[in-house]
Design an enzyme around this catalytic site. Structure first.
Site, mmCIF file in Angstrom:
data_model
loop_
_atom_site.group_PDB
_atom_site.id
_atom_site.type_symbol
_atom_site.label_atom_id
_atom_site.label_comp_id
_atom_site.label_asym_id
_atom_site.label_seq_id
_atom_site.Cartn_x
_atom_site.Cartn_y
_atom_site.Cartn_z
ATOM 1 N N ASP A 163 0.774 -1.249 0.000
ATOM 2 C CA ASP A 163 0.000 0.000 0.000
ATOM 3 C C ASP A 163 0.805 1.299 0.000
ATOM 4 O OD1 ASP A 163 -1.527 -2.219 0.623
ATOM 5 O OD2 ASP A 163 -2.822 -1.163 2.023
ATOM 6 N N GLU A 392 1.429 -9.397 11.603
ATOM 7 C CA GLU A 392 1.195 -9.016 10.202
ATOM 8 C C GLU A 392 2.537 -8.712 9.530
ATOM 9 O OE1 GLU A 392 -1.395 -5.630 9.794
ATOM 10 O OE2 GLU A 392 -1.578 -5.842 7.620
HETATM 11 C C1 9YW Z 1 -5.539 -2.165 3.909
HETATM 12 C C2 9YW Z 1 -4.962 -7.860 4.078
HETATM 13 C C3 9YW Z 1 -4.333 -6.715 3.326
HETATM 14 C C4 9YW Z 1 -3.226 -7.188 2.363
HETATM 15 C C5 9YW Z 1 -2.426 -6.004 1.813
HETATM 16 C C6 9YW Z 1 -1.970 -5.132 2.944
HETATM 17 C C7 9YW Z 1 -3.181 -4.662 3.759
HETATM 18 C C8 9YW Z 1 -5.344 -3.559 3.499
HETATM 19 O O1 9YW Z 1 -3.837 -5.799 4.282
HETATM 20 O O2 9YW Z 1 -4.037 -3.880 2.987
HETATM 21 O O3 9YW Z 1 -6.660 -1.756 4.229
HETATM 22 O O4 9YW Z 1 -4.573 -1.415 3.951
HETATM 23 O O5 9YW Z 1 -1.216 -4.042 2.488
HETATM 24 O O6 9YW Z 1 -1.344 -6.473 1.060
HETATM 25 O O7 9YW Z 1 -3.773 -7.926 1.341
HETATM 26 O O8 9YW Z 1 -4.007 -8.594 4.768
#
Ligand code: 9YW
Length: 419
Positions: A163, A392
């Protein structure tokens, strides 16, 4: 010890299992995420093959008619997450987001198939999934590679799965914030705000969502309309690897057309990856399509590229690059170079270690014969778990656990490494 860790990991998977899909973690992420699911299925496959197939089936059951597989499926309402279905407004019966995520399902399906003990079940499931996953891959090249370069662009940082990577900083300067409707973030009430993206970044994330929504989520328009178009080597490596794996799976199942088409996509992609290589950085870099320039940002995207069947000399160079990174951290592989000024060991994708990325890098290096580095990365994964549990993500210097805890894909990777 090993068995105990596997049992703990299984308990995390069971805790986050919602029957036909898993949530990444309780509270912070209460829905189904795309690449989380595919990678988590690998963990389930070691003790419940049927459940592993169900995970991928549920994901693909929400594929759009044009072939896209959305990045979030909002199976049950939960206002603990922002942005929820009302913000996306994609008009789906079961609400979904309107963008996608790294297409790791092709790789996962092949791996689960290859290792399956229940061969009949695996053949039945893989045969049904094959055309759907292939349609998703074709969707990428049709919609995110309009010039036919062989590589696809992401149009929102959330698509990369990384992100708030430093990779997007310069391009994000072009994403405005005017007209963004007022909103309240929910992530910062579940996790430490110092470990998350900034408010300024969130405004830009939402500007892009509002822009795509105003275009009716019509994928034939979104790529060209987006001020953010980045060719991420990590993302493309996952797509290429999944195309190559799907080709092998299709061959095994006698689906010759899908096999030939998938292999052609993978071959073209691998050749095109060369355009992202930087001798100066000793790794691959992102390409910013809007300004037609490489992004000089030494992040993990260019190292994750090793997940694709890249040439031997490139894999060797990436392994050497990781050795250099190791001189400035305690746990491999940091998501950004610790010596770079933007590095932040606690803030999400700007420095911390993520086990899923480690797993994919290690797997790719192993394939290319870089076994010592592959093993070293796996060892670091287990050291992190021992020290800090199933977080995480982790600070690559102190191992401080960050973000959500009892994290599904982290646990799944541990089972993968130990089994
Ligand atoms: C968010 C769920 C997700 C991952 C992404 C990570 C984060 C979601 O969490 O994004 O709302 O920021 O960056 O890679 O799929 O684990």
């Amino acid at each position: 010890m090993t068995q105990e860790m596997i049992e703990q990991a299984k308990a995390v998977l069971r805790r986050n299992d919602r029957g036909s899909y898993t949530v990444p973690t309780h509270g912070l992420y209460p829905f189904q995420w795309n690449w989380d699911s595919a990678l988590s299925a690998l963990g389930f496959a070691h003790f419940d093959e049927a459940r592993a197939w169900t995970e991928i089936e549920t994901l693909l059951a929400h594929q759009w008619e044009d072939g896209m597989v959305p990045h979030i499926i909002f199976h049950e309402l939960d206002d603990g997450y922002f942005p929820g279905p009302d913000v996306w407004s994609t008009g789906r019966k079961v609400p979904t987001s309107g963008i996608t995520q790294p297409p790791v399902a092709g790789f996962a399906a092949r791996r689960i198939f290859d290792r399956a003990e229940d061969k009949a079940l695996a053949a039945e499931k893989a045969r049904a999934l094959l055309p759907r996953i292939h349609a998703w891959h074709q969707w990428f090249f049709a919609n995110r590679d309009p010039q036919g370069t062989g590589l696809v662009a992401i149009i929102h940082p959330w698509e990369s799965g990384r992100d708030n990577s430093v990779d997007w900083d310069a391009a994000f300067e072009r994403v405005p914030t005017d007209g963004v409707l007022p909103f309240t973030r929910r992530d910062t009430s579940h996790a430490n705000p110092a470990h998350r993206p900034t408010d300024e970044q969130y405004k830009r994330y939402i500007w892009l969502v509002q822009k795509f929504r105003s275009l009716g989520w019509d994928n034939s328009k979104l790529h060209d309309a987006s001020p953010f178009q980045i060719v991420d080597p990590g993302f493309n490596a996952i797509l290429i690897r999944s195309c190559a794996d799907l080709a092998d799976l299709a061959d095994t199942l006698g689906e010759t057309t899908i096999a030939a088409q998938s292999r052609a996509l993978a071959d073209k992609g691998i050749a095109a990856m060369e355009s992202l290589w930087s001798d100066a950085q000793g790794q691959y870099l992102c390409h910013d399509r809007v300004v037609d320039a490489l992004v000089e940002s030494p992040s993990i995207g260019g190292i994750l590229a090793a997940f694709a069947p890249i040439p031997q000399n490139r894999a060797k160079a990436i392994s050497a690059r990781i050795s250099v990174l190791a001189e400035n951290c305690t746990f491999l592989v940091p998501s950004h170079d610790p010596t770079a000024p933007e590095f932040d060991g606690l803030r999400y994708w700007r420095g911390p270690v993520w086990l899923i990325v480690n797993y994919m890098i290690s797997d790719g290096l192993e394939h290319c014969g870089e076994t010592a580095m592959a093993d070293r990365i796996n060892t670091d994964c287990l050291r992190l778990i021992e020290k800090s549990g199933f977080a995480e993500y982790y600070d690559p210097i102190t191992a401080e656990p960050c973000g959500g805890d009892q994290f599904t894909w982290t646990a799944a990777m541990v089972i993968e490494i130990l089994k």
